[in-house]
Design a protein around this motif. Structure first.
Motif, PDB file in Angstrom:
ATOM      1  N   PRO A  11       0.683  -2.559  11.179  1.00  0.00           N
ATOM      2  CA  PRO A  11      -0.517  -3.551  11.056  1.00  0.00           C
ATOM      3  C   PRO A  11      -1.320  -3.585   9.969  1.00  0.00           C
ATOM      4  O   PRO A  11      -1.921  -2.489   9.957  1.00  0.00           O
ATOM      5  CB  PRO A  11      -0.941  -3.663  12.696  1.00  0.00           C
ATOM      6  N   MET A  12      -1.427  -4.482   9.062  1.00  0.00           N
ATOM      7  CA  MET A  12      -2.089  -4.699   8.346  1.00  0.00           C
ATOM      8  C   MET A  12      -3.904  -4.397   8.088  1.00  0.00           C
ATOM      9  O   MET A  12      -4.404  -6.098   7.750  1.00  0.00           O
ATOM     10  CB  MET A  12      -2.042  -5.274   7.022  1.00  0.00           C
ATOM     11  N   THR A  13      -4.164  -3.813   9.364  1.00  0.00           N
ATOM     12  CA  THR A  13      -5.822  -3.487   9.964  1.00  0.00           C
ATOM     13  C   THR A  13      -6.349  -2.483  10.062  1.00  0.00           C
ATOM     14  O   THR A  13      -5.501  -1.660  10.261  1.00  0.00           O
ATOM     15  CB  THR A  13      -5.767  -4.913  11.026  1.00  0.00           C
ATOM     16  N   ASP A  14      -7.344  -1.842  10.108  1.00  0.00           N
ATOM     17  CA  ASP A  14      -8.130  -0.788   9.992  1.00  0.00           C
ATOM     18  C   ASP A  14      -8.174  -1.067  12.025  1.00  0.00           C
ATOM     19  O   ASP A  14      -8.059   0.681  12.144  1.00  0.00           O
ATOM     20  CB  ASP A  14      -9.482  -1.607  10.141  1.00  0.00           C
ATOM     21  N   PHE A  16      -5.771  -1.562  13.613  1.00  0.00           N
ATOM     22  CA  PHE A  16      -3.674  -0.883  13.931  1.00  0.00           C
ATOM     23  C   PHE A  16      -3.111  -0.249  15.075  1.00  0.00           C
ATOM     24  O   PHE A  16      -2.741  -0.465  15.282  1.00  0.00           O
ATOM     25  CB  PHE A  16      -3.448  -0.922  11.566  1.00  0.00           C
TER      26      PHE A  16
ATOM     27  N   PRO B  11      -0.186  -0.627   3.851  1.00  0.00           N
ATOM     28  CA  PRO B  11      -1.664  -0.364   3.870  1.00  0.00           C
ATOM     29  C   PRO B  11      -2.029  -0.516   5.218  1.00  0.00           C
ATOM     30  O   PRO B  11      -2.376  -1.978   5.477  1.00  0.00           O
ATOM     31  CB  PRO B  11      -2.202  -0.427   2.837  1.00  0.00           C
ATOM     32  N   THR B  13      -4.783  -0.677   6.643  1.00  0.00           N
ATOM     33  CA  THR B  13      -6.277  -1.545   6.649  1.00  0.00           C
ATOM     34  C   THR B  13      -6.659  -2.855   6.412  1.00  0.00           C
ATOM     35  O   THR B  13      -5.678  -3.684   5.787  1.00  0.00           O
ATOM     36  CB  THR B  13      -6.627  -0.767   5.360  1.00  0.00           C
ATOM     37  N   ASP B  14      -7.872  -3.216   6.481  1.00  0.00           N
ATOM     38  CA  ASP B  14      -8.193  -5.010   6.296  1.00  0.00           C
ATOM     39  C   ASP B  14      -7.745  -4.851   4.515  1.00  0.00           C
ATOM     40  O   ASP B  14      -7.854  -6.319   4.358  1.00  0.00           O
ATOM     41  CB  ASP B  14      -9.853  -5.050   6.829  1.00  0.00           C
ATOM     42  N   PHE B  16      -5.622  -4.268   2.855  1.00  0.00           N
ATOM     43  CA  PHE B  16      -3.799  -3.775   2.299  1.00  0.00           C
ATOM     44  C   PHE B  16      -3.698  -4.809   0.889  1.00  0.00           C
ATOM     45  O   PHE B  16      -3.021  -4.008   0.135  1.00  0.00           O
ATOM     46  CB  PHE B  16      -3.546  -4.713   3.290  1.00  0.00           C
TER      47      PHE B  16
END
Lengths: 202, 202
Positions: A11-14, A16, B11, B13-14, B16
């Protein structure tokens, strides 16, 4: 026979970790028929294709429902000579070796026609590998011919094929490709990427 | 011969998109010797193994330097009978077919000994597939024997092998596995995952 997959969710999110952990509950209905082990790179899922592919579909649908950009990646394998037989993998889903290619293609298309929709779109990219003796390219070309008639075919790329559609038919197409091409006792693998909610889609 | 990879960076992360875009500049020194095309799922990189693997290493190191949890995924292929010859792929890096397995293993180990460090750790997991005629399991077992002596071997898992070490030797080990095992005119593929900065590492 030994069959299964090494599976990862990206998942491309903080957040994840939360997306991964909450999506994993989608595997609960299948846990009695699968063996599941996790490390820091991937989750091993061992079991027969007719359980494995619906489990992967439901895992993908749960992750995609987060509405984050999420990728499911899997290395699928059946019949690897280096793996021991495992009773949990027993299956009747593999094609009869004496069945000609066009009959196997027709069977795969008939199976697809009965597949329910999930409401989540899947953009998939995969490579099918058929190892060992026999004409592996004939099996791969026969599989590609089936894919082109599957209703989920997007396009061929170098080294792989793209599918697009509802997750139901897309994962069913992958299951048919895995089960009906290459000999039933052969070593067949799939390198799979399925992408949800990419911002690169206009 | 046709060789290359479908490559993706994930990546977690938000931010990405920024991590991906800034990491791609690591490919700039290689662009004249590679053909690069991107879509929403992966980036196609076509070129010879001795350029491709250092390019992937530098892409991974740039992404890992973001200190985010980042995964690089690649589907690598050489000699696929379905792909056209391409002059950009011309290479002398593939092993001589008449060279016995133990001599190829020794050559691979000698090449590793000259590999520079990068300062970024790589935790990699990969499967090597050798298609077509010949004893594909002998080549795979020969490759695994090399891996165990490479200094980057972590452990075997179902369907794949884990490597760990500095990115320099890890990507060099992958390059040797790709080039020295399986016939030079054969169809050889790798399904590769490399993980950086995972919070699952204690």
């Amino acid at each position: 026979m030994f069959a299964g997959a090494q599976v990862s969710l990206y998942p491309m999110t903080d957040g994840f970790v939360d997306v991964i952990m909450s999506s994993l509950s989608a595997l609960d209905p299948y846990r009695e028929r699968l063996r599941i082990e996790t490390d820091d790179i991937s989750t091993l899922i061992v079991g027969p294709p007719e359980v494995l592919f619906p489990a992967l579909r439901d895992l993908y649908v749960a992750a995609a429902a987060s509405r984050q950009h999420v990728v499911l990646r899997a290395t699928l394998s059946r019949g690897c000579p280096g793996e021991p037989d495992d009773p949990i993998c027993q299956t009747n889903a593999l094609a009869n070796p004496s069945e000609p290619l066009d009959s196997r293609q027709a069977g795969a298309l008939a199976a697809l026609a009965e597949t329910p929709q999930t409401g989540e779109t899947a953009r998939a990219q995969f490579s099918l590998y058929v190892m060992g003796a026999g004409d592996h390219m004939a099996e791969i070309m026969g599989c590609i011919d089936f894919l082109k008639r599957s209703g989920t075919f997007d396009r061929s790329k170098n080294f792989c094929t793209r599918l697009i559609g509802d997750s139901g038919p897309v994962f069913a197409t992958l299951q048919e490709a895995f089960c009906r091409f290459g000999p039933p006792q052969g070593h067949v693998t799939i390198d799979l990427t399925v992408s949800a909610n990419s911002p690169s889609i206009a």
